[in-house]
Design an enzyme around this catalytic site. Sequence first.
Site, PDB file in Angstrom:
ATOM      1  N   GLY A  44     -26.899  23.756  -0.299  1.00  0.00           N
ATOM      2  CA  GLY A  44     -25.804  23.158   0.449  1.00  0.00           C
ATOM      3  C   GLY A  44     -25.709  23.811   1.810  1.00  0.00           C
ATOM      4  N   THR A  48     -27.530  28.417  -1.617  1.00  0.00           N
ATOM      5  CA  THR A  48     -28.633  27.868  -2.403  1.00  0.00           C
ATOM      6  C   THR A  48     -28.302  28.134  -3.875  1.00  0.00           C
ATOM      7  OG1 THR A  48     -29.884  29.945  -2.184  1.00  0.00           O
ATOM      8  CG2 THR A  48     -30.397  28.165  -0.631  1.00  0.00           C
ATOM      9  N   ASP A 161     -13.553  18.083  -2.477  1.00  0.00           N
ATOM     10  CA  ASP A 161     -14.964  17.769  -2.242  1.00  0.00           C
ATOM     11  C   ASP A 161     -15.579  17.056  -3.442  1.00  0.00           C
ATOM     12  OD1 ASP A 161     -17.378  17.699  -0.880  1.00  0.00           O
ATOM     13  OD2 ASP A 161     -17.982  19.706  -1.487  1.00  0.00           O
TER      14      ASP A 161
END
Length: 370
Positions: A44, A48, A161
């Site tokens: 992202g 990682t 999110d």
Amino acid sequence: MPRFETIHGIVEPVEGYRLGGYHPVHLGDTLDGRYEVIGKLAFGQSCTVWLAKDQDDHQVALKILKADVSEASRELSTLLRLSAPGADHPGQNHVIQLLDHFHHDGPNGTHLCLVFPAMISNGEAMTIRGKPREAEYVRNISKQILLGLDLLHAADIAHCDLQPASILFTVAGLTQNELLLQPPELSTVKWLEGVEADSSAPEYLVASQIRRGELDDADASTLLVRIGDLGGAISSRNRDTVPVAPSALRAPELIHGEPWDKTIDIWALGCLIFELATNEPLFPLGTFGLGKDQIDREHSRLINQLLGDEKRTREHFTRYLRDRLPTDFGGEDLWLLVSFLLSMLQIEPKKRLSVEKLLSHPFLMGVVDG
């Protein structure tokens, strides 16, 4: 100033390997003296994620945050808060569980490392192949996501999110060491001429080894679904923070820069369930080469086109959804799913149903609590 030749594979940006950036990892590395890296799961903007095995040969997911976000990250405190002793909530099994955490010193700084149970797939990989989804599948995963979201909202935490990649899938009762990965695809890291090489970057980057379609044929009743990626979660004490949500899943109030609350999760959930049911995004928003204002205008246009006419919304949305579901989905299930999704996809935040009310929606009737 660039230091490396561009890598065009689906990997993290190679220029992210710098002071304050990603920690360089190679397959076979051992972190904290007990976690051996055996594969790459994801990456992202701020981390990682690797498959590792612990000293008991159990597989775990190892999330390594960039050094410059590790100190300010709220993710650890959020996870510890949700797993506090005495917590008893039916959603406890539907939010990713923190198994361990530690800090690792590397050439780019000190990195917060979070250890989670290894999961087989995520919603992004599940939608790639476009396998038709039956009503029972949509019901089952929707119920589990809602239970996890209820745990967050009960703790006054907004996820902020929710997207396919943050919804994790495995099979209930799966024993350890059964997560199979694709063979590693390596991209060699090459330093630009004249740049002095150092230890800030790995010798190669690794593409995600998650097998797409791995759970395509799994019985829906056996799937265990958990909400992951709580790095962007925000508590009520920090509502001045602007959520960093995927463009196409932002609620209208975020698009327009208006005050927001945890109902942004409800809007995102409606978009998310639509995509998990149809394998298509609800709002196919192109962003390449466009500025923020252009993206926002196009997003608002798509929302108003589909949901802006109160008199025609249900009819229009029903047709739009039906055209994207398998022909045998079932007429009654279609009508119930339309009602379920529209109770989340309300342009006015106050009109969106709470998680508690969504859990008792007729579409979910008959689903056993997980």
